[in-house]
Motif scaffolding. Structure first.
Motif, short mmCIF file in Angstrom:
data_model
loop_
_atom_site.label_atom_id
_atom_site.label_comp_id
_atom_site.label_asym_id
_atom_site.label_seq_id
_atom_site.Cartn_x
_atom_site.Cartn_y
_atom_site.Cartn_z
N VAL A 56 1.01 -1.64 -0.36
CA VAL A 56 -0.07 0.04 -0.16
C VAL A 56 1.36 1.32 0.09
O VAL A 56 2.05 1.46 0.77
CB VAL A 56 -1.23 -0.11 1.17
N ASP A 57 0.40 2.49 -0.93
CA ASP A 57 1.76 3.88 -1.09
C ASP A 57 0.74 4.39 0.01
O ASP A 57 0.07 5.49 -0.55
CB ASP A 57 1.00 4.21 -2.30
N TYR A 58 1.51 4.37 1.14
CA TYR A 58 1.68 5.21 2.43
C TYR A 58 2.77 7.02 2.52
O TYR A 58 2.28 8.28 2.58
CB TYR A 58 2.09 5.00 3.84
N THR A 59 2.66 7.31 0.44
CA THR A 59 3.14 8.62 0.30
C THR A 59 1.84 9.78 -0.47
O THR A 59 2.40 10.43 -1.20
CB THR A 59 4.30 8.35 -0.88
N ASP A 60 0.75 8.60 -0.34
CA ASP A 60 -0.33 9.22 -1.22
C ASP A 60 -0.83 9.74 -0.19
O ASP A 60 -1.48 9.26 0.29
CB ASP A 60 -1.01 8.36 -1.84
N LEU A 61 -1.45 11.46 -0.41
CA LEU A 61 -2.09 11.88 0.50
C LEU A 61 -3.57 11.26 0.71
O LEU A 61 -4.12 11.26 1.71
CB LEU A 61 -2.07 13.36 0.14
N GLY A 62 -4.12 11.22 -0.31
CA GLY A 62 -5.52 10.82 -0.22
C GLY A 62 -5.52 9.34 0.25
O GLY A 62 -6.23 9.45 1.59
N GLU A 63 -4.79 8.09 0.11
CA GLU A 63 -4.02 7.29 1.01
C GLU A 63 -4.54 7.86 2.65
O GLU A 63 -5.16 6.69 3.19
CB GLU A 63 -2.87 6.34 0.57
N VAL A 64 -3.85 9.18 3.04
CA VAL A 64 -3.83 8.79 3.55
C VAL A 64 -4.38 9.02 4.57
O VAL A 64 -4.51 9.09 5.92
CB VAL A 64 -2.41 9.25 3.91
N HIS A 65 -4.86 10.46 3.73
CA HIS A 65 -6.64 10.47 4.53
C HIS A 65 -7.85 9.41 4.32
O HIS A 65 -8.18 9.54 5.81
CB HIS A 65 -7.38 11.53 3.98
N ALA A 66 -7.52 8.32 3.65
CA ALA A 66 -8.60 7.75 4.12
C ALA A 66 -8.20 6.67 4.96
O ALA A 66 -9.04 5.92 5.67
CB ALA A 66 -9.12 7.22 2.89
N TYR A 67 -7.44 6.18 4.61
CA TYR A 67 -6.26 5.40 6.19
C TYR A 67 -6.88 5.51 7.47
O TYR A 67 -7.67 5.11 8.76
CB TYR A 67 -4.83 5.08 6.09
N ASP A 68 -6.12 7.29 8.07
CA ASP A 68 -6.75 8.03 9.40
C ASP A 68 -8.15 7.77 9.45
O ASP A 68 -8.97 7.36 10.86
CB ASP A 68 -6.70 9.75 8.71
N LEU A 69 -9.12 8.06 8.39
CA LEU A 69 -10.46 7.96 8.83
C LEU A 69 -11.13 6.72 8.90
O LEU A 69 -11.94 6.56 10.25
CB LEU A 69 -11.17 8.46 7.62
N ARG A 70 -10.23 5.54 8.20
CA ARG A 70 -10.92 3.95 7.98
C ARG A 70 -10.15 4.07 9.93
O ARG A 70 -10.70 3.02 9.95
CB ARG A 70 -10.02 3.37 7.00
N MET A 71 -8.81 3.24 10.32
CA MET A 71 -8.28 3.50 11.20
C MET A 71 -9.21 3.84 12.43
O MET A 71 -9.02 3.02 13.97
CB MET A 71 -7.00 3.35 11.68
N ARG A 72 -9.41 5.13 12.71
CA ARG A 72 -10.22 5.56 13.09
C ARG A 72 -11.94 5.41 13.32
O ARG A 72 -12.47 5.16 14.77
CB ARG A 72 -10.12 7.05 13.62
N LYS A 73 -12.22 4.58 12.66
CA LYS A 73 -13.97 3.50 13.00
C LYS A 73 -13.08 2.40 13.20
O LYS A 73 -14.17 1.89 14.07
CB LYS A 73 -14.17 4.14 10.88
N LEU A 74 -12.04 1.63 12.14
CA LEU A 74 -12.55 0.20 12.84
C LEU A 74 -11.59 0.28 13.91
O LEU A 74 -11.87 -0.93 14.37
CB LEU A 74 -11.57 0.13 12.25
#
Ligand SMILES: C[S@@+](CC[C@H](N)C(=O)[O-])C[C@H]1O[C@@H](n2cnc3c(N)ncnc32)[C@H](O)[C@@H]1O
Length: 233
Positions: free
Chosen positions: A17-35
């Protein structure tokens, strides 16, 4: 800055997974806070490690900084590092918006972070070591061992595959189906990438690596294919 030989592993090159992509990082943060219940996670880590107000903590692969932020309320300082500059910038903004001054971020990783201060009381890493192939996991653990005080605690939580699996096809197929049902398509897709491209290893290899660099494993907590190791120097 230290020069590394040509053969040294380039940990800044993204695998999986590419964690240098800002969209991916935002989505990761949201997903993790939900999960995940990060507050519960960090309370449990604090208790397991006995973190005190006077402790200096290093967190490697901090991601969007949720754990660093939580732990910082209960210790002297947190040094939080990650190879993704986008993750680090995202985490720094989050922490600064809460007026926290005891979390220090660096864009570095397991193989490149140079600690110029005192050794740490506690080192924590969650879901990040699997980005390195096994030989480099050993080098990473050896470096962390050197950065930890005598009697210091090391907490490693990561995806580790159980060695007793015999039917690998159905083991992974069930994981993907369960994740799709419980957490949605995106997490299931990331897990497929994880299995295919990232470097999660087997339980006996991880235990061997920890012991080979000198850690004493005090406790192992198994939660499906996610395993936590509580270690002492
Ligand atoms: C799956 S995320 C986990 C983030 C966070 N620890 C969590 O529990 O949500 C993996 C993180 O490890 C970072 N990472 C990958 N390779 C790394 C390395 N060699 N050193 C430090 N961090 C690394 C990635 O940039 C990413 O932020």
């Amino acid at each position: 800055m230290r020069q590394y030989p040509e053969w040294y592993y380039d940990e800044f090159k993204q695998v999986g997974v590419d964690y240098t992509d800002l969209g991916e990082v935002h989505a990761y943060d949201l997903r993790m806070r939900k999960l995940r219940n990060i507050e519960m996670e960090s309370n449990s880590i604090r208790e397991l490690l006995g973190i005190k107000n006077s402790d200096s903590v290093l967190e490697i692969g901090t991601g969007t900084g949720e754990l660093a932020l939580n732990i910082s309320a209960y210790c002297k300082e947190v040094v939080a590092i990650d190879v993704s500059k986008v993750m680090i910038d995202f985490a720094r903004i989050k922490v600064e918006s809460q007026n926290k001054t005891n979390v220090h971020f660096y864009n570095a990783g397991f193989l490149t972070y140079e600690n110029n201060g005192d050794q740490f009381d506690v080192i924590i890493t969650q879901l990040a070591l699997h980005h390195l192939p096994d030989y480099w996991k050993m080098i990473a653990l050896k470096r962390l061992y050197g950065m930890l005080k005598e009697d210091g605690k090391f907490y490693l939580r990561d995806v580790v595959f159980p060695s007793q699996i015999t039917d690998h096809d159905s083991y992974f197929a069930n994981i993907i189906t369960d994740l799709k049902n419980s957490s949605g398509d995106k997490i299931a897709e990331e897990t497929e990438i994880h299995i295919k491209e990232e470097f999660s290893t087997l339980d006996w290899i991880m235990e061997g690596l920890l012991k080979s660099v000198g850690f004493h494993i005090e406790n192992i907590i198994y939660d499906g294919f996610i395993t936590s190791y509580i270690c002492k120097k």
